[in-house]
Design an enzyme around this catalytic site. Structure first.
Site, PDB file in Angstrom:
ATOM      1  N   GLN A   1      -4.392  -2.069   9.783  1.00  0.00           N
ATOM      2  CA  GLN A   1      -4.282  -3.348   9.084  1.00  0.00           C
ATOM      3  C   GLN A   1      -4.787  -4.477   9.983  1.00  0.00           C
ATOM      4  O   GLN A   1      -4.398  -4.586  11.146  1.00  0.00           O
ATOM      5  CB  GLN A   1      -2.810  -3.585   8.664  1.00  0.00           C
ATOM      6  CG  GLN A   1      -2.611  -4.778   7.744  1.00  0.00           C
ATOM      7  CD  GLN A   1      -3.317  -4.638   6.395  1.00  0.00           C
ATOM      8  OE1 GLN A   1      -3.464  -3.553   5.852  1.00  0.00           O
ATOM      9  NE2 GLN A   1      -3.767  -5.760   5.846  1.00  0.00           N
TER      10      GLN A   1
ATOM     11  N   LYS B   1       0.842  -1.205   0.000  1.00  0.00           N
ATOM     12  CA  LYS B   1       0.000   0.000   0.000  1.00  0.00           C
ATOM     13  C   LYS B   1       0.877   1.254   0.000  1.00  0.00           C
ATOM     14  O   LYS B   1       0.628   2.201  -0.748  1.00  0.00           O
ATOM     15  CB  LYS B   1      -0.934  -0.027   1.229  1.00  0.00           C
ATOM     16  CG  LYS B   1      -2.016  -1.099   1.118  1.00  0.00           C
ATOM     17  CD  LYS B   1      -2.800  -1.339   2.407  1.00  0.00           C
ATOM     18  CE  LYS B   1      -3.790  -2.499   2.222  1.00  0.00           C
ATOM     19  NZ  LYS B   1      -4.550  -2.857   3.431  1.00  0.00           N
TER      20      LYS B   1
ATOM     21  N   ASP C   1     -10.953   2.386   4.155  1.00  0.00           N
ATOM     22  CA  ASP C   1     -11.179   0.939   4.019  1.00  0.00           C
ATOM     23  C   ASP C   1     -12.677   0.646   3.873  1.00  0.00           C
ATOM     24  O   ASP C   1     -13.053  -0.474   3.513  1.00  0.00           O
ATOM     25  CB  ASP C   1     -10.682   0.205   5.277  1.00  0.00           C
ATOM     26  CG  ASP C   1      -9.371  -0.529   5.051  1.00  0.00           C
ATOM     27  OD1 ASP C   1      -9.102  -0.950   3.916  1.00  0.00           O
ATOM     28  OD2 ASP C   1      -8.623  -0.688   6.034  1.00  0.00           O
TER      29      ASP C   1
HETATM   30  N1  GUN Z   1      -6.717  -7.326   6.216  1.00  0.00           N
HETATM   31  C1  GUN Z   1      -7.161  -8.067   5.167  1.00  0.00           C
HETATM   32  N2  GUN Z   1      -7.788  -7.293   4.259  1.00  0.00           N
HETATM   33  C2  GUN Z   1      -7.753  -6.027   4.746  1.00  0.00           C
HETATM   34  C3  GUN Z   1      -8.237  -4.773   4.252  1.00  0.00           C
HETATM   35  O1  GUN Z   1      -8.851  -4.664   3.185  1.00  0.00           O
HETATM   36  N3  GUN Z   1      -7.983  -3.700   5.045  1.00  0.00           N
HETATM   37  C4  GUN Z   1      -7.328  -3.805   6.244  1.00  0.00           C
HETATM   38  N4  GUN Z   1      -7.154  -2.688   6.959  1.00  0.00           N
HETATM   39  N5  GUN Z   1      -6.877  -4.951   6.725  1.00  0.00           N
HETATM   40  C5  GUN Z   1      -7.086  -6.062   5.977  1.00  0.00           C
END
Ligand code: GUN
Length: 297
Positions: A96, A52, A119
């Site tokens: 995350q 990211k 998100d």
């Molecule tokens: N863990 C697995 N997928 C995601 C996601 O789309 N966002 C976040 N913040 N954590 C994750």
């Protein structure tokens, strides 16, 4: 069989957003800024956050990673999120997942202000999505509909089977696929761990979205010809064919099912990159403060 190439589409989205970012900067705005909170040292989470951050750098966004040890107290985390909520230099905040077991995932994700929730996990965004109102769409489901849209896949009237009912993928994608939109208008079935005779459902489906978290679950004898397969699963399994001794696979047994599919997302390189594309789009929307006055695609 055609591959739904998430890597290629991510690159296209990044080019578009990089141009938008330049326009913002030319108008004397600062670049969009994503802040990611990373807790503990889960290798998969480290990889996702690095990807990211790299994408942010590539397109001219600012990004910050705030790291905490896995022992962090819930209160300390909430108070950091509240600081970021009122920090005008931050457009998007993500934490995350997964989180250590002593931390309440809902409490944390719901502490992020809905206007910075890139998100798309906050109940206000989920509620607005259900009602068809402007919102940040949850990143992975948003990525899936963008991929279907890019490849001009007709979903209207199709039988769409979603397997898995998580808050971040299965439940929201089932809603998006059934809404009255170009990508949508499908007849959706949401299957889960208590579903009986699932093979009857997989055999009947035109589109199967796999988000159950079980490696190589879907086999060719479970599907009909020309099905569209969207695979959200990602698992590291042992392999004697790679140098590292491991390989990444999805919830579908790709080699087994590909011959029976009309379109399929590979793992890696399918849905995963699209989650990043959505996060970048949502962060740009936040920086431009347009999200609650525009409907999503
Ligand atoms: N863990 C697995 N997928 C995601 C996601 O789309 N966002 C976040 N913040 N954590 C994750």
């Amino acid at each position: 069989m055609k591959i739904l190439d998430g890597r290629l589409l991510l690159e296209k989205v990044k080019k578009e957003i990089a141009l938008e970012t330049l326009k913002l900067i030319k108008k004397n705005n600062r670049p969009p800024h994503l802040t990611a909170i990373l807790i503990g040292n889960n290798p998969a989470s480290e990889t996702y956050v690095s990807a990211k951050v790299k994408s942010c750098k590539d397109i001219g966004f600012d990004s910050t990673v705030i790291r905490y040890p896995k022992e962090i107290k819930q209160g300390e985390l909430v108070s950091k999120i509240l600081d970021l909520n009122s920090d005008a230099s931050v457009d998007g905040i993500i934490v995350q997942l997964p989180l250590p077991s002593h931390i309440d995932e809902s409490l944390i994700t719901h502490s992020i202000c809905h206007t910075k929730d890139v998100d798309g996990f906050h109940p206000i965004n989920i509620g607005r999505m259900v009602l068809g109102l402007p919102c940040y769409l949850p990143a992975t489901p948003f990525g899936i509909i963008s991929l279907l849209s890019e490849y001009k896949i007709n979903t209207e009237g199709k039988k769409c089977l979603v397997i898995g009912r998580s808050n971040i993928v299965g439940t929201p994608i089932s809603i998006l696929m059934s809404r009255n939109k170009t990508i949508g208008n499908a007849t959706v079935t949401l299957a889960h761990s208590k579903t009986k005779n699932i093979n009857l459902l997989t055999k009947d489906a035109d589109i199967i979205i796999l988000a159950l978290g079980f490696p190589h679950y879907l086999k060719s004898n479970m599907i009909k010809k020309n099905v569209i397969i969207i695979d959200v699963g990602i698992h590291r399994i042992k392999s004697n064919k790679t140098k590292s001794g491991y390989k990444l696979v999805g919830d579908a047994d790709f080699e087994d099912v590909k011959g029976n599919s009309s379109y399929i997302t590979p793992v890696p390189g399918g849905v995963g990159p699209m989650t990043i594309a959505s996060l970048l789009k949502n962060t740009l929307y936040s920086a431009k403060k347009v999200i609650y006055s525009h409907l999503n695609e």
